[in-house]
Motif scaffolding. Structure first.
Motif, short mmCIF file in Angstrom:
data_model
loop_
_atom_site.label_atom_id
_atom_site.label_comp_id
_atom_site.label_asym_id
_atom_site.label_seq_id
_atom_site.Cartn_x
_atom_site.Cartn_y
_atom_site.Cartn_z
N VAL A 126 0.85 -1.18 0.00
CA VAL A 126 0.00 0.00 0.00
C VAL A 126 0.89 1.23 0.00
CG1 VAL A 126 -1.74 1.32 1.27
CG2 VAL A 126 -1.88 -1.18 1.20
N PHE A 127 0.68 2.09 -1.00
CA PHE A 127 1.42 3.35 -1.10
C PHE A 127 0.53 4.47 -0.58
CE2 PHE A 127 3.23 0.61 -4.32
CZ PHE A 127 4.59 0.80 -4.17
N ALA A 148 5.29 3.52 1.97
CA ALA A 148 4.79 2.21 1.53
C ALA A 148 4.81 1.26 2.70
CB ALA A 148 5.64 1.66 0.39
N ALA A 149 3.84 0.34 2.71
CA ALA A 149 3.78 -0.71 3.73
C ALA A 149 3.40 -2.01 3.05
CB ALA A 149 2.77 -0.36 4.82
N ARG A 150 3.92 -3.10 3.59
CA ARG A 150 3.71 -4.43 3.00
C ARG A 150 2.71 -5.23 3.82
NH1 ARG A 150 8.57 -8.82 1.90
NH2 ARG A 150 7.28 -10.53 1.12
N PHE A 151 1.86 -6.00 3.14
CA PHE A 151 0.83 -6.79 3.81
C PHE A 151 0.80 -8.20 3.24
CE2 PHE A 151 -0.34 -2.40 4.12
CZ PHE A 151 -0.76 -2.26 5.43
N ASP A 152 0.38 -9.13 4.07
CA ASP A 152 0.20 -10.53 3.66
C ASP A 152 -1.29 -10.85 3.77
OD1 ASP A 152 0.04 -13.31 3.44
OD2 ASP A 152 1.97 -13.63 4.42
N ILE A 199 11.21 -2.44 -3.71
CA ILE A 199 10.40 -1.95 -2.60
C ILE A 199 9.98 -3.10 -1.70
CG2 ILE A 199 8.14 -0.97 -2.03
CD1 ILE A 199 8.45 0.90 -4.39
N VAL A 200 9.49 -4.18 -2.30
CA VAL A 200 9.02 -5.33 -1.52
C VAL A 200 10.12 -5.89 -0.65
CG1 VAL A 200 8.21 -7.71 -1.69
CG2 VAL A 200 7.16 -5.94 -3.10
N SER A 257 8.10 -7.09 7.04
CA SER A 257 7.00 -8.01 6.77
C SER A 257 5.79 -7.71 7.64
CB SER A 257 7.44 -9.46 6.98
OG SER A 257 7.91 -9.63 8.31
N ALA A 258 5.98 -7.00 8.77
CA ALA A 258 4.86 -6.70 9.65
C ALA A 258 3.88 -5.76 8.96
CB ALA A 258 5.36 -6.06 10.95
N ALA A 259 2.59 -6.02 9.12
CA ALA A 259 1.57 -5.22 8.46
C ALA A 259 1.51 -3.83 9.09
CB ALA A 259 0.22 -5.89 8.56
N ALA A 260 1.09 -2.86 8.27
CA ALA A 260 0.79 -1.49 8.71
C ALA A 260 2.01 -0.73 9.18
CB ALA A 260 -0.29 -1.49 9.80
N VAL A 261 3.21 -1.13 8.78
CA VAL A 261 4.41 -0.38 9.07
C VAL A 261 4.78 0.40 7.82
CG1 VAL A 261 6.82 -0.46 9.77
CG2 VAL A 261 5.18 -2.05 10.78
N PHE A 262 4.51 1.70 7.81
CA PHE A 262 4.80 2.52 6.64
C PHE A 262 6.23 3.04 6.69
CE2 PHE A 262 0.28 2.41 6.10
CZ PHE A 262 0.11 2.57 4.72
N VAL A 263 6.94 2.88 5.57
CA VAL A 263 8.32 3.29 5.46
C VAL A 263 8.43 4.32 4.35
CG1 VAL A 263 10.66 2.50 4.90
CG2 VAL A 263 9.14 1.04 6.26
N ALA A 264 9.14 5.41 4.61
CA ALA A 264 9.29 6.47 3.61
C ALA A 264 10.14 5.97 2.46
CB ALA A 264 9.94 7.70 4.25
N LEU A 265 9.74 6.30 1.24
CA LEU A 265 10.48 5.93 0.05
C LEU A 265 11.38 7.08 -0.37
CD1 LEU A 265 7.63 4.26 -2.03
CD2 LEU A 265 9.24 3.19 -0.46
N ARG A 266 12.55 6.74 -0.84
CA ARG A 266 13.48 7.76 -1.30
C ARG A 266 13.62 7.72 -2.81
NH1 ARG A 266 18.48 7.45 3.09
NH2 ARG A 266 17.23 7.94 4.94
#
Length: 199
Positions: free
Chosen positions: A136-137, A146-150, A184-185, A190-199
Motif C-alpha cells: 500500500v502506497f 509504503a507498507a507491505r501486507f500478507d 520496494i518489496v 513483513s509486519a503489516a501497517a508499518v509505513f516506510v518512507a520511500l526515497r
C-alpha cells in the motif's frame, strides 16, 4: 465457503481532504448571508463566498477550511467569526488498485474501505498473484510511504485487516520485470501497517 465482506462504513469526514467538485455546506454563525447549504468546490479546487472572495479549499479538511474562512472574515469584517463546514457530497474519495488483480483501476469509494474489500472491488486476485506481497502506497505530508501486507495472514485471522485512506494505492502481487516494485518489496518490513518512507 466464501464469506461476503462487510459493507463499507461512512467516510470519516474529519480526515477527508476536500477536492474539486465536492459539495460543501458552510454556515457562519449569526450571518445568514454567509450560510450556504450547497457550496460547490470549483474544478480548480476553490470556493467563492461574499466578502472573502475566492478561497483555496482542495487538500484541506473541513475544519481547516473553516479556520481559513474565519481568518478571512476576522481580518476585515467580523469579530470572532464562527464557521462550520461539512462535506455534503464527497467526490474525491478514491482508491487505486493495481498489479495482479482481475480489474485494476481507480475506484470511487462510498465509505471506509478495508484492504480485503479493495481486492474484492477489483475482482479478486489474478492468476499467479503473490498474496503475501501486497504493498500500500500512501502520501503523508508530501512524502511517499509504503507498507507491505500478507493477505493470507489477514484471511486466516493471523493479522488484522487494514483500513485504506483516501487516495491510497494498492499494488497486488509481483511482476519480475518491475524492478522498482521488486526492490520496494524486499526492503519493507513483513509486519503489516508499518509505513516506510520511500526515497
Amino acid at each position: 465457503m466464501t464469506v461476503a465482506s462487510p459493507a463499507p462504513r461512512p467516510v470519516d469526514l474529519e480526515e477527508y481532504q476536500i477536492g474539486p467538485r465536492d459539495i460543501l455546506m458552510v454556515s457562519v454563525f449569526n450571518e445568514p448571508g454567509l450560510t450556504f447549504e450547497q457550496l460547490p468546490v470549483s474544478s480548480g479546487g476553490t470556493i467563492a463566498m461574499p466578502l472573502i472572495g475566492t478561497l483555496p479549499a482542495s487538500g484541506k479538511t473541513a475544519a481547516e477550511l473553516a479556520n481559513d474562512i474565519n481568518a478571512r472574515l476576522n481580518t476585515r469584517y467580523l469579530r470572532n467569526a464562527r464557521t462550520a463546514v461539512s462535506v455534503v457530497t464527497a467526490t474525491n474519495y478514491t482508491v487505486t488498485v493495481d498489479g495482479a488483480v482481475i480489474k485494476p483501476g481507480i475506484y470511487d469509494i462510498p465509505g471506509r474501505l478495508m484492504l480485503s474489500q479493495a481486492l474484492a472491488v477489483a475482482g479478486g486476485a489474478a492468476q499467479f498473484a503473490k498474496m503475501n506481497e501486497i504493498v500500500v502506497f500512501r502520501d503523508i505530508n508530501g512524502q511517499r510511504y509504503a507498507a507491505r501486507f500478507d493477505m493470507n495472514d489477514i484471511r486466516t485471522g493471523q493479522a488484522p485487516d487494514f483500513q485504506l485512506r483516501q487516495r491510497d494505492t494498492v499494488v497486488v502481487g509481483y511482476n519480475s520485470a518491475a524492478a522498482f516494485f521488486r526492490d520496494i518489496v524486499t526492503t519493507l518490513p513483513s509486519a503489516a501497517a508499518v509505513f516506510v518512507a520511500l526515497r
